[in-house]
Every structure is written in structure tokens, then in C-alpha cells.
Design a protein around this motif. Sequence first.
Motif, PDB file in Angstrom:
ATOM      1  N   HIS A 118     -18.692   4.463   3.066  1.00 22.70           N
ATOM      2  CA  HIS A 118     -18.421   3.775   2.060  1.00 22.70           C
ATOM      3  C   HIS A 118     -19.444   3.387   1.043  1.00 22.70           C
ATOM      4  O   HIS A 118     -19.333   3.374  -0.080  1.00 22.70           O
ATOM      5  CB  HIS A 118     -17.881   2.268   2.667  1.00 22.70           C
ATOM      6  CG  HIS A 118     -17.461   1.296   1.536  1.00 22.70           C
ATOM      7  ND1 HIS A 118     -16.206   1.407   0.762  1.00 22.70           N
ATOM      8  CD2 HIS A 118     -17.537   0.062   1.113  1.00 22.70           C
ATOM      9  CE1 HIS A 118     -15.794   0.640   0.205  1.00 22.70           C
ATOM     10  NE2 HIS A 118     -17.101  -0.327   0.238  1.00 22.70           N
ATOM     11  N   ARG A 133     -11.648   2.617  -1.702  1.00 20.21           N
ATOM     12  CA  ARG A 133     -10.648   1.988  -1.338  1.00 20.21           C
ATOM     13  C   ARG A 133     -10.373   2.171   0.138  1.00 20.21           C
ATOM     14  O   ARG A 133     -10.185   1.135   1.076  1.00 20.21           O
ATOM     15  CB  ARG A 133      -9.482   1.826  -2.261  1.00 20.21           C
ATOM     16  CG  ARG A 133      -9.255   1.043  -3.430  1.00 20.21           C
ATOM     17  CD  ARG A 133      -8.152   0.835  -4.017  1.00 20.21           C
ATOM     18  NE  ARG A 133      -8.321   0.277  -5.364  1.00 20.21           N
ATOM     19  CZ  ARG A 133      -8.543  -0.891  -5.788  1.00 20.21           C
ATOM     20  NH1 ARG A 133      -8.055  -1.794  -4.710  1.00 20.21           N
ATOM     21  NH2 ARG A 133      -8.683  -1.023  -6.917  1.00 20.21           N
ATOM     22  N   PHE A 134     -10.240   3.425   0.505  1.00 18.86           N
ATOM     23  CA  PHE A 134      -9.810   3.843   1.899  1.00 18.86           C
ATOM     24  C   PHE A 134     -11.036   3.258   2.792  1.00 18.86           C
ATOM     25  O   PHE A 134     -10.681   2.933   4.081  1.00 18.86           O
ATOM     26  CB  PHE A 134      -9.669   5.162   1.990  1.00 18.86           C
ATOM     27  CG  PHE A 134      -8.845   5.662   3.253  1.00 18.86           C
ATOM     28  CD1 PHE A 134      -7.742   5.355   3.490  1.00 18.86           C
ATOM     29  CD2 PHE A 134      -9.678   6.275   4.307  1.00 18.86           C
ATOM     30  CE1 PHE A 134      -6.877   5.880   4.467  1.00 18.86           C
ATOM     31  CE2 PHE A 134      -9.174   6.851   5.452  1.00 18.86           C
ATOM     32  CZ  PHE A 134      -7.578   6.479   5.662  1.00 18.86           C
ATOM     33  N   THR A 135     -12.324   3.333   2.377  1.00 18.27           N
ATOM     34  CA  THR A 135     -13.044   2.999   3.433  1.00 18.27           C
ATOM     35  C   THR A 135     -13.650   1.324   3.090  1.00 18.27           C
ATOM     36  O   THR A 135     -14.684   1.098   3.752  1.00 18.27           O
ATOM     37  CB  THR A 135     -14.386   3.815   3.384  1.00 18.27           C
ATOM     38  OG1 THR A 135     -14.789   3.714   1.941  1.00 18.27           O
ATOM     39  CG2 THR A 135     -14.068   5.096   3.708  1.00 18.27           C
ATOM     40  N   ILE A 170       0.867   4.342  -2.654  1.00 20.99           N
ATOM     41  CA  ILE A 170       0.273   5.831  -2.210  1.00 20.99           C
ATOM     42  C   ILE A 170       1.434   6.702  -2.792  1.00 20.99           C
ATOM     43  O   ILE A 170       0.973   7.700  -3.107  1.00 20.99           O
ATOM     44  CB  ILE A 170       0.291   5.762  -0.662  1.00 20.99           C
ATOM     45  CG1 ILE A 170      -0.916   5.022  -0.311  1.00 20.99           C
ATOM     46  CG2 ILE A 170       0.276   7.152  -0.303  1.00 20.99           C
ATOM     47  CD1 ILE A 170      -1.269   4.798   1.167  1.00 20.99           C
ATOM     48  N   TYR A 197      -4.988  -1.963   6.817  1.00 24.12           N
ATOM     49  CA  TYR A 197      -4.267  -0.970   7.092  1.00 24.12           C
ATOM     50  C   TYR A 197      -4.325  -0.481   8.598  1.00 24.12           C
ATOM     51  O   TYR A 197      -3.392  -0.099   9.083  1.00 24.12           O
ATOM     52  CB  TYR A 197      -4.340   0.263   6.313  1.00 24.12           C
ATOM     53  CG  TYR A 197      -5.746   1.141   6.252  1.00 24.12           C
ATOM     54  CD1 TYR A 197      -5.944   1.909   7.243  1.00 24.12           C
ATOM     55  CD2 TYR A 197      -6.541   0.913   4.914  1.00 24.12           C
ATOM     56  CE1 TYR A 197      -7.131   2.726   7.293  1.00 24.12           C
ATOM     57  CE2 TYR A 197      -7.658   1.678   5.255  1.00 24.12           C
ATOM     58  CZ  TYR A 197      -8.115   2.404   6.366  1.00 24.12           C
ATOM     59  OH  TYR A 197      -9.054   3.358   6.244  1.00 24.12           O
ATOM     60  N   LEU A 208     -10.165   6.642  -4.583  1.00 28.31           N
ATOM     61  CA  LEU A 208      -9.263   6.302  -3.356  1.00 28.31           C
ATOM     62  C   LEU A 208     -10.084   6.095  -2.117  1.00 28.31           C
ATOM     63  O   LEU A 208      -9.904   5.336  -1.304  1.00 28.31           O
ATOM     64  CB  LEU A 208      -8.410   7.494  -3.175  1.00 28.31           C
ATOM     65  CG  LEU A 208      -7.197   7.492  -4.257  1.00 28.31           C
ATOM     66  CD1 LEU A 208      -6.190   8.519  -4.112  1.00 28.31           C
ATOM     67  CD2 LEU A 208      -6.524   6.129  -4.257  1.00 28.31           C
ATOM     68  N   GLY A 209     -11.135   7.091  -2.058  1.00 29.53           N
ATOM     69  CA  GLY A 209     -12.123   7.302  -0.897  1.00 29.53           C
ATOM     70  C   GLY A 209     -12.963   5.916  -0.918  1.00 29.53           C
ATOM     71  O   GLY A 209     -13.023   5.303   0.347  1.00 29.53           O
ATOM     72  N   LEU A 269       0.747  -1.151   0.110  1.00 28.13           N
ATOM     73  CA  LEU A 269       0.002  -0.072  -0.060  1.00 28.13           C
ATOM     74  C   LEU A 269       0.784   1.243  -0.013  1.00 28.13           C
ATOM     75  O   LEU A 269       0.428   2.266  -0.707  1.00 28.13           O
ATOM     76  CB  LEU A 269      -0.825   0.054   1.121  1.00 28.13           C
ATOM     77  CG  LEU A 269      -2.186  -0.657   1.088  1.00 28.13           C
ATOM     78  CD1 LEU A 269      -3.274  -0.614   2.387  1.00 28.13           C
ATOM     79  CD2 LEU A 269      -3.132  -0.366   0.032  1.00 28.13           C
ATOM     80  N   GLN A 322     -16.126   6.159   8.334  1.00 27.07           N
ATOM     81  CA  GLN A 322     -15.830   4.938   7.429  1.00 27.07           C
ATOM     82  C   GLN A 322     -17.139   4.714   6.893  1.00 27.07           C
ATOM     83  O   GLN A 322     -17.231   3.892   5.646  1.00 27.07           O
ATOM     84  CB  GLN A 322     -15.202   3.699   7.915  1.00 27.07           C
ATOM     85  CG  GLN A 322     -13.924   4.227   8.654  1.00 27.07           C
ATOM     86  CD  GLN A 322     -12.863   3.990   7.662  1.00 27.07           C
ATOM     87  OE1 GLN A 322     -13.153   4.339   6.408  1.00 27.07           O
ATOM     88  NE2 GLN A 322     -11.468   3.748   8.065  1.00 27.07           N
ATOM     89  N   TYR A 334      -9.790  -3.366   3.147  1.00 31.45           N
ATOM     90  CA  TYR A 334      -8.389  -2.440   3.308  1.00 31.45           C
ATOM     91  C   TYR A 334      -8.635  -1.975   4.838  1.00 31.45           C
ATOM     92  O   TYR A 334      -7.526  -1.775   5.519  1.00 31.45           O
ATOM     93  CB  TYR A 334      -8.817  -1.310   2.439  1.00 31.45           C
ATOM     94  CG  TYR A 334      -7.999  -1.866   1.084  1.00 31.45           C
ATOM     95  CD1 TYR A 334      -6.852  -2.303   0.865  1.00 31.45           C
ATOM     96  CD2 TYR A 334      -8.927  -1.833  -0.065  1.00 31.45           C
ATOM     97  CE1 TYR A 334      -6.270  -2.395  -0.326  1.00 31.45           C
ATOM     98  CE2 TYR A 334      -8.370  -2.163  -1.278  1.00 31.45           C
ATOM     99  CZ  TYR A 334      -7.021  -2.603  -1.381  1.00 31.45           C
ATOM    100  OH  TYR A 334      -6.545  -2.915  -2.814  1.00 31.45           O
ATOM    101  N   ARG A 335      -9.867  -1.792   5.431  1.00 24.97           N
ATOM    102  CA  ARG A 335      -9.732  -1.346   6.607  1.00 24.97           C
ATOM    103  C   ARG A 335      -8.906  -2.146   7.582  1.00 24.97           C
ATOM    104  O   ARG A 335      -8.250  -1.719   8.457  1.00 24.97           O
ATOM    105  CB  ARG A 335     -11.271  -0.999   7.082  1.00 24.97           C
ATOM    106  CG  ARG A 335     -11.573   0.436   6.959  1.00 24.97           C
ATOM    107  CD  ARG A 335     -13.207   0.382   6.589  1.00 24.97           C
ATOM    108  NE  ARG A 335     -13.951   0.097   7.501  1.00 24.97           N
ATOM    109  CZ  ARG A 335     -15.495   0.425   7.401  1.00 24.97           C
ATOM    110  NH1 ARG A 335     -15.865   1.002   6.213  1.00 24.97           N
ATOM    111  NH2 ARG A 335     -16.116   0.429   8.393  1.00 24.97           N
TER     112      ARG A 335
END
Length: 270
Positions: A148, A104-106, A37, A114, A101-102, A33, A145, A110-111
Motif C-alpha cells: 500500500h 484502494r484495494f490495499t 467494480i 471488503y 485501484l491498487g 463496491l 497488502q 477498504y481491507r
Amino acid sequence: MAQSELTLTEHKPFHTQRKDVWWVQPLVVFLGLGTFILYATFRVFEGAHFLPDHAPYLTPFYSPLLFGIDEHTIAHSWFGAMPDWMPSLITPAVLILWAPLGFRFTCYYYRGAYYKAFWVDPPSCTVSEPRKGYRGEQSFPLIIQNIHRYFLYVAIVIVGVLAYDVWEALWFSDGNGGKTFGIGIGTIVLAINVVLLGGYTFGCHSLRHLVGGIVDLLSKAPIRRNMYNCISCLNRRHMLWAWMSLCWVGFSDLYVRIIATTGWKDYITF
Ligand code: FES
């Protein structure tokens, strides 16, 4: 039932009784990751080499291309030239990349990944963490989160836009101001990207809940049930789809950049 008494003792961070190499997975996630990034940040702010002059390959990082920045990219953009009042730091990718990206981030997967790899919260199952309190995702800030679901709606639209980009990547300049049908390695790279991103997006836990929720008896709603089964099928390998699509979207961008900077003609026309 057999019982035994356990004394709860406070351990130092990273203390565990696990004998396996539990730290390998978080380390791989951190490196994978982290590399993505760093690369994505560089490309987002580079603001160049995202649509080669001689081939119709638009990198997924800049798609949909809302505004162009030179004659060539302006001709392929949705709304023309980047407005003058826009700060120079804002590139066409900045305007769009927040959404995927939002998403994936949420993402639920991935939560889990990471939180361990970057926040060491906890570093792994049954490994002690460097803090005493745990507020979870029911309070600020992690309650955010839950957004999502809404990123999912945007991500589905973006998969459609990327599929359209593959169609565009089949039409090459004929040198006389017209277009001719052709196929290039770039076309195939972008097509695989759509398949992998589709597999990741349509296997989303939120989508599964959206399709399979609300009704009490799924068996009585055949269309929903079939959709639910398809989504569940993708969902079972959600982690795999997540990594394959992440690596491939980065590779797709790198490939387009190589084509744009070298002028390599990787296609044939018919
Ligand atoms: Fe991973 Fe929705 S849970 S994309």
C-alpha cells in the motif's frame, strides 16, 4: 475481579449472539463496491467516450492519458498513438487504472470493509466465519497488502495530474484552432473530484505514519507536526472520504461519458 467460565464451542458460519442488524453494513459495502467494480470494468474496456470532441474534459479513469486511440485523443495524449503491438484489449485506461485501484484495494479501510463484505472473513465482529484457520496479513497472500505504501506514492502523483486536468478543463476550443477561457459543469465536476480524492489520499494511514514516524518527539519538528495534524484531521474521516471519492470518481466518469455521447454544451466561455 469477578470471573466467569466460558466454554468455547464451534459454531456454524454466521452464528452470533448479536441482536442488531449487523449484516446491513457488509451488504451495503457489497452492493456499493460491487456496482463500482462492474461499472469501472465496463468503462475500462470500452475504450471510448473518455474525452469529448467539443469539451476538454478527460475522465479520471483515463488520466493521465498516455496514448490516444484516434486523432482527437492522440492530440491530447502524452506519447501519441497507442502502439500497434499493443493487444486490442489494452485500452488507455488499462495502462493507468491499476495504480488508483491498487491503492484502494490495499487501503486499510477498504481491507476491513471488503474482508467482511466479500470474503466474509469474518462477516462482522463476533459473527462466526465459514473457515477454521486464520492466516492474517503476516503470511502469503495477504502480506502483499503491505505494498500500500508504494501505491500511495503513485496515487499522490495522480492527484497532481488530475488537478492539471481541471486546469485543462478551463480552456475550450474557440472554433478557430485556438483556445478560450471558459467554465462548464464538467469543470466543476472534475474539480470536486480532485478535492475528494485529495481528502482521501492525504488522509491515508500510511502517509500519516510516514510523516509522523521516525522522529521520537514530534513536538520538536514543527513542520512535521503540522503536517501530521492535517493528515490526522483527514484521517479521522477516512471512511467518509473513501466513499465520497469513490462515488464521485464514478460519477465524474459517467458525466464525461454523457457529455461525449450526447454532445451537450454545458459550458460558457468568456
Ligand atoms: Fe486508506 Fe491509505 S489507508 S488510503
